[in-house]
Design a protein around this motif. Sequence first.
Motif, PDB file in Angstrom:
ATOM      1  N   THR A 263     -20.433  39.129  41.019  1.00  0.00           N
ATOM      2  CA  THR A 263     -18.886  40.382  41.471  1.00  0.00           C
ATOM      3  C   THR A 263     -19.113  41.403  40.130  1.00  0.00           C
ATOM      4  OG1 THR A 263     -18.015  37.980  41.339  1.00  0.00           O
ATOM      5  CG2 THR A 263     -16.001  40.060  41.174  1.00  0.00           C
ATOM      6  N   LEU A 264     -19.235  41.425  39.443  1.00  0.00           N
ATOM      7  CA  LEU A 264     -19.248  42.303  37.777  1.00  0.00           C
ATOM      8  C   LEU A 264     -20.251  43.770  38.578  1.00  0.00           C
ATOM      9  CD1 LEU A 264     -19.270  40.243  35.025  1.00  0.00           C
ATOM     10  CD2 LEU A 264     -17.617  42.009  35.301  1.00  0.00           C
ATOM     11  N   LEU A 265     -21.450  42.823  38.317  1.00  0.00           N
ATOM     12  CA  LEU A 265     -22.857  43.658  39.318  1.00  0.00           C
ATOM     13  C   LEU A 265     -22.195  44.939  40.371  1.00  0.00           C
ATOM     14  CD1 LEU A 265     -25.834  44.315  39.041  1.00  0.00           C
ATOM     15  CD2 LEU A 265     -25.562  42.858  41.112  1.00  0.00           C
ATOM     16  N   GLY A 266     -21.377  44.021  41.807  1.00  0.00           N
ATOM     17  CA  GLY A 266     -20.794  45.459  42.171  1.00  0.00           C
ATOM     18  C   GLY A 266     -20.044  45.733  41.992  1.00  0.00           C
ATOM     19  N   GLY A 267     -19.104  45.434  40.941  1.00  0.00           N
ATOM     20  CA  GLY A 267     -17.763  45.795  40.654  1.00  0.00           C
ATOM     21  C   GLY A 267     -16.141  45.184  41.061  1.00  0.00           C
ATOM     22  N   PHE A 268     -15.416  43.978  40.320  1.00  0.00           N
ATOM     23  CA  PHE A 268     -14.572  43.636  40.018  1.00  0.00           C
ATOM     24  C   PHE A 268     -13.252  44.355  41.003  1.00  0.00           C
ATOM     25  CE2 PHE A 268     -14.742  44.216  36.306  1.00  0.00           C
ATOM     26  CZ  PHE A 268     -13.273  43.895  35.772  1.00  0.00           C
TER      27      PHE A 268
ATOM     28  N   HIS B 208      -3.372  43.678  50.803  1.00  0.00           N
ATOM     29  CA  HIS B 208      -2.786  44.819  51.281  1.00  0.00           C
ATOM     30  C   HIS B 208      -1.348  44.572  51.388  1.00  0.00           C
ATOM     31  CE1 HIS B 208      -6.560  47.027  51.310  1.00  0.00           C
ATOM     32  NE2 HIS B 208      -5.834  47.988  50.865  1.00  0.00           N
ATOM     33  N   SER B 209      -1.021  42.763  50.787  1.00  0.00           N
ATOM     34  CA  SER B 209       0.780  42.546  51.551  1.00  0.00           C
ATOM     35  C   SER B 209       0.914  42.715  50.328  1.00  0.00           C
ATOM     36  CB  SER B 209      -0.247  40.989  51.852  1.00  0.00           C
ATOM     37  OG  SER B 209      -0.103  40.271  51.170  1.00  0.00           O
ATOM     38  N   PRO B 210       2.609  42.576  51.267  1.00  0.00           N
ATOM     39  CA  PRO B 210       3.412  42.311  49.713  1.00  0.00           C
ATOM     40  C   PRO B 210       2.767  41.375  48.392  1.00  0.00           C
ATOM     41  CG  PRO B 210       4.594  42.205  51.743  1.00  0.00           C
ATOM     42  CD  PRO B 210       3.355  41.840  51.922  1.00  0.00           C
ATOM     43  N   PHE B 211       2.256  39.882  49.376  1.00  0.00           N
ATOM     44  CA  PHE B 211       1.645  38.861  47.854  1.00  0.00           C
ATOM     45  C   PHE B 211       0.590  39.588  47.357  1.00  0.00           C
ATOM     46  CE2 PHE B 211      -1.826  36.034  47.119  1.00  0.00           C
ATOM     47  CZ  PHE B 211      -1.181  34.721  46.848  1.00  0.00           C
ATOM     48  N   GLY B 212      -0.079  40.410  47.911  1.00  0.00           N
ATOM     49  CA  GLY B 212      -1.303  41.320  47.390  1.00  0.00           C
ATOM     50  C   GLY B 212      -0.653  42.085  45.815  1.00  0.00           C
ATOM     51  N   LEU B 213      -0.145  42.644  46.455  1.00  0.00           N
ATOM     52  CA  LEU B 213       0.832  43.136  45.792  1.00  0.00           C
ATOM     53  C   LEU B 213       2.124  42.662  43.971  1.00  0.00           C
ATOM     54  CD1 LEU B 213       1.636  46.109  44.198  1.00  0.00           C
ATOM     55  CD2 LEU B 213       3.746  45.840  45.647  1.00  0.00           C
ATOM     56  N   CYS B 214       2.086  41.585  44.112  1.00  0.00           N
ATOM     57  CA  CYS B 214       2.892  40.144  43.448  1.00  0.00           C
ATOM     58  C   CYS B 214       1.404  40.221  42.222  1.00  0.00           C
ATOM     59  CB  CYS B 214       3.444  39.598  44.206  1.00  0.00           C
ATOM     60  SG  CYS B 214       3.974  40.114  44.691  1.00  0.00           S
ATOM     61  N   LEU B 215       0.394  39.844  43.052  1.00  0.00           N
ATOM     62  CA  LEU B 215      -0.996  39.153  42.974  1.00  0.00           C
ATOM     63  C   LEU B 215      -0.937  40.077  41.994  1.00  0.00           C
ATOM     64  CD1 LEU B 215      -3.595  37.511  44.775  1.00  0.00           C
ATOM     65  CD2 LEU B 215      -1.749  36.697  43.025  1.00  0.00           C
TER      66      LEU B 215
ATOM     67  N   PHE C 299     -10.555  36.696  40.591  1.00  0.00           N
ATOM     68  CA  PHE C 299     -11.060  37.493  39.640  1.00  0.00           C
ATOM     69  C   PHE C 299     -10.250  39.456  39.044  1.00  0.00           C
ATOM     70  CE2 PHE C 299     -15.016  39.342  37.328  1.00  0.00           C
ATOM     71  CZ  PHE C 299     -14.244  39.396  36.391  1.00  0.00           C
ATOM     72  N   GLY C 300     -10.447  39.673  40.210  1.00  0.00           N
ATOM     73  CA  GLY C 300     -10.393  41.383  40.494  1.00  0.00           C
ATOM     74  C   GLY C 300      -8.249  41.546  40.401  1.00  0.00           C
ATOM     75  N   TYR C 301      -7.856  40.641  41.326  1.00  0.00           N
ATOM     76  CA  TYR C 301      -6.382  40.671  42.015  1.00  0.00           C
ATOM     77  C   TYR C 301      -5.496  40.720  41.358  1.00  0.00           C
ATOM     78  CZ  TYR C 301      -8.225  43.827  45.726  1.00  0.00           C
ATOM     79  OH  TYR C 301      -8.830  44.565  46.787  1.00  0.00           O
ATOM     80  N   ALA C 302      -6.405  38.729  40.964  1.00  0.00           N
ATOM     81  CA  ALA C 302      -5.182  38.337  40.109  1.00  0.00           C
ATOM     82  C   ALA C 302      -5.525  37.976  38.401  1.00  0.00           C
ATOM     83  CB  ALA C 302      -5.148  36.717  40.671  1.00  0.00           C
ATOM     84  N   GLY C 303      -6.538  38.529  37.736  1.00  0.00           N
ATOM     85  CA  GLY C 303      -7.665  38.368  36.915  1.00  0.00           C
ATOM     86  C   GLY C 303      -7.915  37.521  35.981  1.00  0.00           C
TER      87      GLY C 303
END
Lengths: 316, 252
Positions: free
Chosen positions: A252-257, A182-189, A46-50
Amino acid sequence: MTGRLLVAAAAAAIAVAPLVASTYHVLLMLPFMAYAVVLLGLNLLFGYAGLVSFGHALFIGIGAYTGAFLTSHCKIRSLEVILIAAAALGALVAAPVGALCVRYVKIYFGMLTLAFGMVFHTFVLKFYRLTGGDEGTPFLRPSLLGRSLEAMPKIDYLVGPYYYYSLAVLVLATLCMWRIVHSPFGLCLKTIRDNPAKAETLGIGVTRYRFHAFVISAVYAAVGGALLGPPIGNVDPTLAYWTHSGNIVFMTLLGGFTSFFGPVVGAFVFIYLQHWVMSVVPYWRLIFGAILAAIVIFAPGGLLGLLEPRRAAVRL
Amino acid sequence: MILVAEGLRKLYGEFCALDGVSLGVAAGEFVSIIGPNGAGKSTLINILTGLTPPSAGTVRFKEREIHGLGPVRLARLGMARSFQLVHIFPDLTVLETLQAAVVARLGRGTRLFASLARDRDVQREALEVAELFRLSDKLGALARHLPQGDKKLLDVASAFALRPEIILLDEPTSGVSTADKTAVMETLVAASRRIGLQAIIQVEHDMDIVFAYSDRIIALHQGKVLADGAPSSIQADQRVIDTVIGRRARAR
Ligand SMILES: Nc1ncnc2c1ncn2[C@@H]1O[C@H](COP(=O)(O)OP(=O)(O)OP(=O)(O)O)[C@@H](O)[C@H]1O
Ligand SMILES: [Mg+2]
C-alpha cells in the motif's frame, strides 16, 4: 479523463497478457490480482478512514482456509460458493474484532489488529484437525461457473479460465470500491480521517463508520485470500502470519495510499520486484527493507504520489 | 428557553475553570459571551455542546438533559458549533466539507453505493451554503490551502450547513482581519435568517462587534458569571468595565 484511459488500458493489457506474455509472467499475475482485491479493501481503512491495520493477514487467512476447507473436507468445489462463504466468514469474524479495534486509533489500533492476527495464527497452527497445522490444507482445484475443469493440465487451467475468473473478480471488486469511496459513506470516512472531533460535531458517528470500513476491508481481504489459494494449491499458516500483514501494508505504501489505484500499483510492483530480486540475490528482504525506508523518507505518497507531487504529504 | 444550564462547575485537577455558572438562552436571542483570557468561555461552550462533561451541574437543550448524549446526537437534535482553533478537514475541498455536513444532516452517510456527485439534494444545499458564506469561487480548493480567515469561515459554514436550531461559535472572527470582521458578522446574521436559526451563542473579544450585534451579553470572569444582561446594562456595569472591557474602553 486521462485517468480513465489509463485504467482502461491497464485492464486491456491484463486481459491480453495470457496471449502474449510468458507463462512465468502470467502466473505472477494471479497473486497480483488476488492482492489487488485485498489492497482495495485495506486502503478503504488506511487511505480513506486513516486506520493502519497490521492484522489483515487474519482475513486473508480466513478466506484462504475457507476455500481449502470447503474443497478438501466438504467436497464443495464451486469457486462462487467459496468466495461468498469467504466473504461471509470474513465479515462474521470482522464484526467482533472490528467492534473492539475501532475504539482505538493510531498505534493502539495497529497493535490490537496485530494481536488478533497473532491469535488467529496460533489458532490455525494448533487446531490441527480443522486446519492441518503446520502442513496446511490443500486447496483443491475449484470449479468455475459450474464447470469442473478437472481434466485440464494445471498450468492451462491457471493461465486460462482461472486467470480470467480472477480478473472478473478484480474488476467487480474495483467497481464496487470505486462506488463506495465516491458515495456519501466514503465522504464521511474521509472527514473522520481528517478530523474526527469535527466530524462528530457534524453528527457523523466516528466509531460506527470506522466499524463499517473495517468489515468491508475484511470482506475484501477474505475474497482476495480465497483467490490466492488455487495457484498455490495448499493453504498454510504463513498466509496468516503477521509478516504477511506487514507485506500488504508495504504494498500500500509502495503504490501510495492517497490514491485509489495506488495500492493496486503497489501490489503489482511488489510482486514482480520480489520475484526479480529473488532470482538475482538471495536476500530479498534486505533489498525490500531499503526500498521501504526510501519510500517513507523520499516518497511518502508512494509511486503514484510521485506523479502527483501536490499531494505528497505525510498524514500519519 | 431553548438552552438552559444550571450550576455548571468544571474542575481541572485542583483548578476550577467554571464555578457555578447558570444561564438560559431563549429562541430569537443572539448572546455574546465575553471575558478575559482564561475566564472559562471555551470551557463553557464545550460543556454546552456536550464535548466536555461538567464536574457538576446540568445542561438542558430543548427540555432534554444532554448528559451523556455526546456531540453526534446533539448535532442531530439541532445543535451546531465551531471551534476557537479552526477545525477543518485539511484534505477535503470546500465543497466536500459542506457536502459532508449536508450528508450528515440528511442521514445519508450510510448510502454505500450511491453517487455523491449525483445526489441533487446534497449538491443543492452545499452550494447554497457556499453562496451564503461567499465561498462559491473556492469550491475546489483544499481546506488546508485556504487563507486563515476562510478556514474559520468554512468551519462556521459547515456548522450552518447542518441547519441547526442553535449554534455556538467560539470566536468566529478570530484570525479574521479587523476590516473583515463586520463582513463576517453580516454574513452570519444573513445566514441565520436564511436557515431559520433560533439562537446564536458566540464568544467574542471584539467589543465593537459584541455591542453591535448582541441582544444579550454574559460576562465571565474566573469561572463565574460577572454580569448577564442587555448590552446597555453591561456597558454601564463598572465591574465588567474593570475586568473585561477594561483599558480599551477607557482609552476612548
Ligand atoms: N484541558 C484542560 N486542562 C487543564 N486546564 C484547562 C484545560 N482547559 C482549559 N483549562 C484552563 O481553564 C481555564 C479556562 O480556559 P478556557 O479555554 O475556557 O478559557 P477562555 O475563556 O476560552 O480563554 P481564551 O480567551 O484564551 O480562549 C484556563 O485557565 C485554562 O488554562
Ligand atoms: Mg477560549
